[in-house]
Motif scaffolding. Structure first.
Motif, mmCIF file in Angstrom:
data_model
loop_
_atom_site.group_PDB
_atom_site.id
_atom_site.type_symbol
_atom_site.label_atom_id
_atom_site.label_comp_id
_atom_site.label_asym_id
_atom_site.label_seq_id
_atom_site.Cartn_x
_atom_site.Cartn_y
_atom_site.Cartn_z
ATOM 1 N N GLY A 191 28.896 -39.412 -16.006
ATOM 2 C CA GLY A 191 29.813 -39.420 -14.518
ATOM 3 C C GLY A 191 29.665 -38.095 -14.070
ATOM 4 O O GLY A 191 29.056 -37.185 -14.466
ATOM 5 N N SER A 192 30.081 -38.127 -12.800
ATOM 6 C CA SER A 192 30.186 -36.938 -12.200
ATOM 7 C C SER A 192 31.680 -36.267 -11.865
ATOM 8 O O SER A 192 32.237 -37.038 -11.170
ATOM 9 C CB SER A 192 29.392 -36.989 -10.849
ATOM 10 N N PRO A 193 32.050 -35.184 -12.544
ATOM 11 C CA PRO A 193 33.711 -34.816 -12.433
ATOM 12 C C PRO A 193 33.688 -34.392 -10.965
ATOM 13 O O PRO A 193 32.920 -33.702 -10.378
ATOM 14 C CB PRO A 193 33.704 -33.741 -13.279
ATOM 15 N N THR A 194 34.833 -34.653 -10.555
ATOM 16 C CA THR A 194 35.164 -34.446 -8.992
ATOM 17 C C THR A 194 36.357 -33.716 -8.813
ATOM 18 O O THR A 194 37.670 -34.456 -9.148
ATOM 19 C CB THR A 194 35.100 -35.943 -8.132
ATOM 20 N N TRP A 195 36.588 -32.711 -8.400
ATOM 21 C CA TRP A 195 37.777 -31.793 -8.254
ATOM 22 C C TRP A 195 38.330 -32.490 -6.933
ATOM 23 O O TRP A 195 37.660 -32.605 -5.853
ATOM 24 C CB TRP A 195 37.405 -30.383 -7.966
ATOM 25 N N SER A 196 39.706 -32.923 -7.069
ATOM 26 C CA SER A 196 40.379 -33.673 -6.023
ATOM 27 C C SER A 196 40.460 -32.711 -4.617
ATOM 28 O O SER A 196 40.498 -33.216 -3.516
ATOM 29 C CB SER A 196 41.973 -34.169 -6.400
ATOM 30 N N ALA A 197 40.504 -31.361 -4.722
ATOM 31 C CA ALA A 197 40.610 -30.523 -3.691
ATOM 32 C C ALA A 197 39.193 -30.511 -2.737
ATOM 33 O O ALA A 197 39.145 -30.798 -1.327
ATOM 34 C CB ALA A 197 40.844 -29.021 -4.073
ATOM 35 N N ASP A 198 38.134 -30.608 -3.474
ATOM 36 C CA ASP A 198 36.882 -30.794 -2.955
ATOM 37 C C ASP A 198 36.452 -32.145 -2.288
ATOM 38 O O ASP A 198 36.130 -32.321 -1.066
ATOM 39 C CB ASP A 198 35.560 -30.606 -3.874
#
Length: 302
Positions: A191-198
């Motif tokens: 998968g693709s980790p996603t920073w919630s701020a981004d």
């Protein structure tokens, strides 16, 4: 970025927290948690949207709803189907219906779990869905309700979200690093980790486009951190950020750690829809992790 009158159901969650933090200067923001806005109750939803409309009129700002409310206990959902469907399917249906009647646009956040996870490459927005968990089924039902509601609405799918607020993989691995000599982490799910701020910044860019009358033609979009890895690779990167030896993280298979809910083997979402819409692509996941880590490292160790 254009100031907004913004309603964020699920405002206490990690994404909701970052949506509030990233709201454009001069915005009027309502970010109620589930105790203040129960999205499964029509009266509660009506009051929240009507309050937004009134606040928008008073401030002279365009109104929009970004729905970050969700039932995300993936394994518990297998035995709590009614609750999961209420929050993830009925809630978005009610929000979309009220938004439609008040002519307020809606951005609804969804998930990679709507896909079966057996595709070789990244999932495009129009690839066949086929969730393998109750959580995925409820989120897919929510998407369908929003898109057929008649509201001016967009669905944004994301994946592997982590941030300063709430529980997540980064916090869990950070805590375990201090407790165990080695960790076994699944290496056959991608998968693709996603920073919630981004992610929050991307959603607000989309919201600004929508209220300006320039919303994307496609009503379903994918938005995740750039690139891909496995949970094992993600855990090794977290160890690196901690200054710990990443070789203490050992690969294992999903079969070695069975869970109540089946996870997609492939959760990678193609950014093509986001790129085609002219929206800013999120930074590579590894760069985002390095940027994000100091902001919640101490909290994660508690």
């Amino acid at each position: 970025m254009t100031a907004l009158a913004l309603l964020v159901p699920g405002g206490n969650g990690q994404l909701g927290h970052d949506l509030v933090a990233a709201a454009p200067e001069g915005s009027v923001v309502r970010a109620p948690g589930s105790n203040d806005l129960d999205v499964t109750q029509a009266g509660s939803v009506v009051r929240a949207v009507d309050d937004l409309v009134a606040a928008a009129a008073e401030a002279g700002l365009p109104a929009i709803v970004v729905n970050a409310a969700a039932y995300t206990a993936v394994d518990v959902a297998e035995s709590a189907q009614a609750k999961a469907f209420a929050v993830n399917a009925d809630g978005p249906r009610l929000l979309a219906a009220v938004c439609s009647s008040r002519q307020v646009p809606l951005v609804h956040v969804s998930t990679d779990y709507v896909f079966p996870g057996d595709k070789a490459g990244p999932y495009e927005v129009d690839d066949p869905v086929g969730p393998k968990s109750v959580y995925g089924m409820t989120k897919l039902a929510g998407e369908a309700s929003v898109l057929r509601s008649g509201a001016d609405a967009w669905v944004v799918r994301t994946a592997w979200v982590y941030g300063a607020g709430g529980s997540n993989f980064v916090k869990a691995i950070t805590k375990l690093e201090g407790e165990r000599a080695t960790l076994s982490v699944v290496d056959d799910q991608r998968g693709s980790p996603t920073w919630s701020a981004d992610l929050a910044s991307g959603l607000l860019e989309l919201a600004g486009r929508i209220v300006a009358g320039n919303g994307p033609e496609g009503r379903t979009l994918h938005c995740t951190g750039g690139g891909e890895t496995t949970w094992y690779g993600f855990a090794r990167a977290i160890f690196e950020e901690l200054g710990a030896d990443p070789d203490r993280v050992k690969p294992c298979t999903t079969a070695e750690f069975p869970r109540p809910a089946k996870r997609p083997e492939n959760s990678v979402l193609s950014p093509a829809s986001w790129v085609d819409a002219g929206l800013t692509v999120l930074r590579p996941w590894r760069d985002a992790l390095a940027k994000a880590f100091p902001s919640f490292q101490e909290d994660a160790r508690r």
